[in-house]
Design a protein around this motif. Structure first.
Motif, mmCIF file in Angstrom:
data_model
loop_
_atom_site.group_PDB
_atom_site.id
_atom_site.type_symbol
_atom_site.label_atom_id
_atom_site.label_comp_id
_atom_site.label_asym_id
_atom_site.label_seq_id
_atom_site.Cartn_x
_atom_site.Cartn_y
_atom_site.Cartn_z
ATOM 1 N N GLY A 458 0.873 -1.359 0.087
ATOM 2 C CA GLY A 458 -0.191 0.053 -0.027
ATOM 3 C C GLY A 458 0.854 1.384 -0.085
ATOM 4 O O GLY A 458 0.257 2.517 0.250
ATOM 5 N N GLU A 459 2.095 1.305 -0.151
ATOM 6 C CA GLU A 459 2.849 2.351 -0.081
ATOM 7 C C GLU A 459 3.611 2.752 -1.467
ATOM 8 O O GLU A 459 3.406 1.963 -2.430
ATOM 9 N N ILE A 460 3.627 3.986 -1.850
ATOM 10 C CA ILE A 460 4.199 4.606 -3.006
ATOM 11 C C ILE A 460 5.760 5.053 -2.680
ATOM 12 O O ILE A 460 5.930 5.846 -1.954
ATOM 13 N N VAL A 461 6.380 4.222 -3.286
ATOM 14 C CA VAL A 461 7.885 4.406 -3.096
ATOM 15 C C VAL A 461 8.288 5.191 -4.589
ATOM 16 O O VAL A 461 8.277 4.524 -5.717
ATOM 17 N N ALA A 462 9.067 6.358 -4.338
ATOM 18 C CA ALA A 462 9.492 6.927 -5.565
ATOM 19 C C ALA A 462 11.016 6.758 -5.569
ATOM 20 O O ALA A 462 11.829 6.593 -4.723
ATOM 21 N N LEU A 463 11.634 6.531 -6.887
ATOM 22 C CA LEU A 463 12.810 6.080 -7.072
ATOM 23 C C LEU A 463 13.613 7.453 -7.858
ATOM 24 O O LEU A 463 12.934 7.571 -9.029
ATOM 25 N N VAL A 464 14.705 8.192 -7.487
ATOM 26 C CA VAL A 464 15.328 9.139 -8.270
ATOM 27 C C VAL A 464 16.609 9.116 -8.357
ATOM 28 O O VAL A 464 17.316 8.302 -7.404
ATOM 29 N N GLY A 465 17.059 9.695 -9.196
ATOM 30 C CA GLY A 465 18.563 9.681 -9.291
ATOM 31 C C GLY A 465 19.062 10.012 -10.825
ATOM 32 O O GLY A 465 17.995 10.109 -11.755
ATOM 33 N N LYS A 466 20.287 10.100 -11.126
ATOM 34 C CA LYS A 466 20.802 10.504 -12.560
ATOM 35 C C LYS A 466 20.591 9.462 -13.450
ATOM 36 O O LYS A 466 20.357 8.208 -13.120
ATOM 37 N N ASN A 467 20.530 9.839 -14.731
ATOM 38 C CA ASN A 467 20.246 8.607 -15.664
ATOM 39 C C ASN A 467 21.236 7.649 -15.584
ATOM 40 O O ASN A 467 22.563 8.104 -15.440
ATOM 41 N N GLY A 468 20.960 6.208 -15.614
ATOM 42 C CA GLY A 468 22.052 5.435 -15.799
ATOM 43 C C GLY A 468 22.531 4.775 -14.402
ATOM 44 O O GLY A 468 23.386 3.946 -14.094
ATOM 45 N N CYS A 469 21.828 5.179 -13.073
ATOM 46 C CA CYS A 469 22.063 4.916 -11.894
ATOM 47 C C CYS A 469 21.322 3.556 -11.620
ATOM 48 O O CYS A 469 21.676 2.954 -10.335
ATOM 49 N N GLY A 470 20.666 3.029 -12.576
ATOM 50 C CA GLY A 470 19.931 1.764 -12.219
ATOM 51 C C GLY A 470 18.586 1.607 -11.680
ATOM 52 O O GLY A 470 18.190 0.518 -11.155
#
Length: 673
Positions: A458-470
């Motif tokens: 039930g959690e919303i997890v956002a992933l951020v980072g530079k392009n190509g970080c995986g």
């Protein structure tokens, strides 16, 4: 040839048709060889004043007179041999006994041949008297009519042989294509990206057709032409088996030549198929990227690139053509030389009225001119199938090269196993955990290193980072588009590698960074992951994705086709339809990769509002470069260099994570600009 033979197993289910084609080829060969036997009676009718009945009676009397004469001579030699046996041993007596014994052997051989000929004439007499008219012209017309009828019957059987072979080959290709497609669809995603879809397209089309040509040659010419040659050999050996054997000397020589040519052909064909794959690659890239090509005025460059590839293909194709064309003249020359030698030998026997050549008996009785010409016609008929067979081996080698390329993919097995026998995964209700994940596309170049993350249901997890970080790679491990090199992904405590793959993916909704829609109706694109969805369910998902109003403005509404690469829709409309497709699936795990990159501010806000309600009962992962999208996230995961360097909310990360601060500053600068 191993893979070629493996591919031919697809013809086994249609063996009855294949057997029928062999029967038809055999009957066609029988009528083919019988047509040449008409040469003898035609020449006899034209070159003699006798009717067939008178001629056969004359032959019987002549043969009977020879038999009587040779029997008399044999009796004399038998008496002389008995007398010599009673005489005292001496050199002269032994020499004479050897001569008499040799003469007796020759006479016995002549008697055997004459008795066989007499039996043939007597058998022929019954049919000639019963069926042939007394008039010579009527007899000639009757014989020619038989030849025409035999040609028609031969053509009937040849048609059915070709038709049956064609059906067997096409049905085999049908099964092989379907099996190939099924196997390819189960391969890993990496298999598609490593060599490119153009390579697969070449093997689906050009390679399949080349294998089909090889199979058709095998089931067609390889069966039909030897049977024709065999029929003519049987009839020719009936006339003179010794002269016929002179022609058959061609066979081992031809096999040796074709073997050498075939090996070169297989290598050349493999290179040709590789060049065809390169052409497919250029076509695919230039057509799919036509907007970029035109925008950057690169049409001349693409033309030159395509021209270079097609010129290279032309040179390789001409090498294949020349190798294939070379085989036929070589075999034809060998056949002509052999037949010429046989004809000269036969002409010598006829003109000199001999039965021996170089001390070897070639015929039992002196050969007639009509018999020699009939034999020559049969030998020429043998050479024709042999000449046609000259291209068979090269085509089989081309088919073998194509089969090798096809089975290079058919023999591949996915690293991500479907685990169809494992227990199905129940709907996700607890947690999803990444435990010490390491992954690399290529050995020695890690993309993810020791990634550990636990996400609550039930959690919303956002992933951020530079392009190509995986980021995309990490979330691609959840539906097992590829498996980690080390570590585990656990859903509700169960490793995803130990559950039924289909049940896992059925719980996942995916919106990729690059929107993929099929050239079908909007309704079918939205219901792609749920083909049993009703119209109202599709419309409800479209409304939730804020695309329903746009769809209803179209002339055909939900029945509107989106076109190739969804060319009839804007980028934002494409993304909304892809989002509606994921929503309709009602997944327990939702993965959104830059899903609002084409949205306007109003549309993005509406979708964010919907996601706050939609997140209930599911775990949602969001990859984004838009910092305002992070407002809906319960937690933000910051990645850099394939590692997780920070986890928290926006305010926490602004104070504790420099990478996140730089990302936020860059976002603000873009908005101000």
């Amino acid at each position: 040839m191993k893979n070629f033979l493996r591919a031919l197993r697809h013809a086994w289910p249609y063996r009855r048709r294949l057997m029928m084609s062999i029967i038809c080829a055999t009957l066609a060969a029988v009528f083919w060889s019988l047509n040449f036997t008409a040469i003898y009676p035609v020449l006899k009718i034209l070159g003699s004043e006798d009717t067939p009945q008178e001629w056969i009676e004359g032959r019987i009397h002549e043969t009977q007179d020879q038999l009587d004469k040779w029997r008399g001579d044999l009796d004399i030699h038998v008496k002389e041999a008995k007398q010599l046996d009673q005489q005292a041993e001496s050199a002269a007596r032994d020499k004479r006994l050897r001569d008499v014994t040799a003469s007796m052997a020759k006479l016995e051989s002549r008697l055997a041949g004459a008795q066989t000929a007499l039996w043939r004439y007597q058998t022929a007499k019954r049919y000639i008297v019963q069926w042939l008219p007394d008039d010579r012209f009527k007899t000639l017309a009757w014989v020619i009519g038989l030849v025409v009828a035999a040609v028609a019957i031969k053509g009937f059987f040849e048609f059915w042989q070709e038709s049956l072979v064609g059906s067997v080959v096409n049905l085999s290709l049908y099964d092989l294509r379907n099996r190939f497609y099924r196997n390819v669809m189960h391969l890993d995603v990496q298999d598609f990206t490593e060599q490119g879809t153009h390579e697969l397209m070449a093997r689906f089309t050009n390679d399949m057709e080349l294998f089909g040509q090889g199979a058709k040659t095998l089931f067609g010419k390889v069966i039909q032409e030897p049977l024709k040659a065999l029929g003519c050999v049987v009839v020719a050996m009936w006339i003179s088996w010794q002269l016929t054997l002179m022609v058959l000397v061609l066979v081992p020589i031809a096999v040796f030549v074709l073997t050498k040519v075939g090996r070169v052909m297989k290598r050349a064909t493999r290179r040709l198929l590789e060049r065809m794959s390169n052409i497919y690659k250029i076509l695919q890239e230039s057509f799919q990227g036509i907007h970029v090509v035109k925008a950057f005025t690169m049409e001349p460059y693409e033309r030159r690139r395509f021209h270079t590839a097609t010129r290279d293909y032309y040179h390789k194709a001409m090498l294949v053509v020349n190798i294939d064309a070379l085989a036929s003249p070589i075999i034809e020359l060998l056949g002509t030389v052999t037949i010429a030698a046989a004809l000269l030998a036969g002409a010598y026997l006829v003109l000199e009225h001999r039965t021996h050549l170089f001390g070897i008996r070639m015929i039992d009785q002196p050969l007639e001119m009509e018999g020699l010409l009939t034999l020559y016609g049969l030998l020429a008929a043998i050479a024709d199938p042999v000449r046609k067979l000259s291209s068979v081996y090269t085509r089989l080698q081309s088919g073998a090269a194509a089969a090798d390329r096809i089975y290079a993919y058919l023999d591949r097995r996915p690293r991500v196993q479907p685990n169809s026998n494992c227990e199905r995964l129940a709907r996700h209700q607890a947690s999803l955990e990444f435990r010490e994940i390491c992954f690399s596309y290529e050995p020695g170049r890690p993309v993810l290193t020791n990634v550990t993350l636990t996400c609550r249901h039930g959690e919303i997890v956002a992933l951020v980072g530079k392009n190509g970080c995986g980021k995309t790679t990490l979330l691609g491990l959840i539906p097992r588009l590829f498996d980690p090199d080390h570590g585990s992904i656990l859903i509700d405590g169960r490793d995803v590698r130990n559950v039924n793959l289909r049940s896992l993916r059925q719980q996942i909704g995916l919106v990729t960074q690059k929107t993929t829609l099929f050239d079908d109706t909007i309704h079918n694109n939205i219901s792609y992951g749920n083909r049993r969805a009703k119209r109202e369910d599709v419309e409800r998902a479209a409304k939730q994705a804020r695309i329903h109003d746009d769809i209803m403005k179209l002339a055909q509404g939900y029945d509107t086709r989106v076109g190739e690469a969804a060319s009839k829709l804007s980028g934002g409309q494409q993304q909304r339809i892809a989002f509606a497709r994921a929503v309709l699936r009602d997944p327990s795990i939702l993965i959104l990769d830059e899903f609002t990159s084409q949205f306007d501010a109003v549309g993005e806000a509406e979708v964010h509002e919907f996601l706050r309600d939609f997140k209930q009962g599911r775990t949602t992962f969001v990859i984004t470069h838009h910092m305002n999208t992070l407002e809906i996230a319960d937690r933000i995961v910051v990645m850099d260099g394939g590692r997780i360097i920070a986890i928290g909310k926006h305010e926490e990360l602004m104070h504790s994570c420099q990478v996140y601060q730089r990302l936020n500053d860059a976002h603000i600068l873009r908005r101000c600009a």
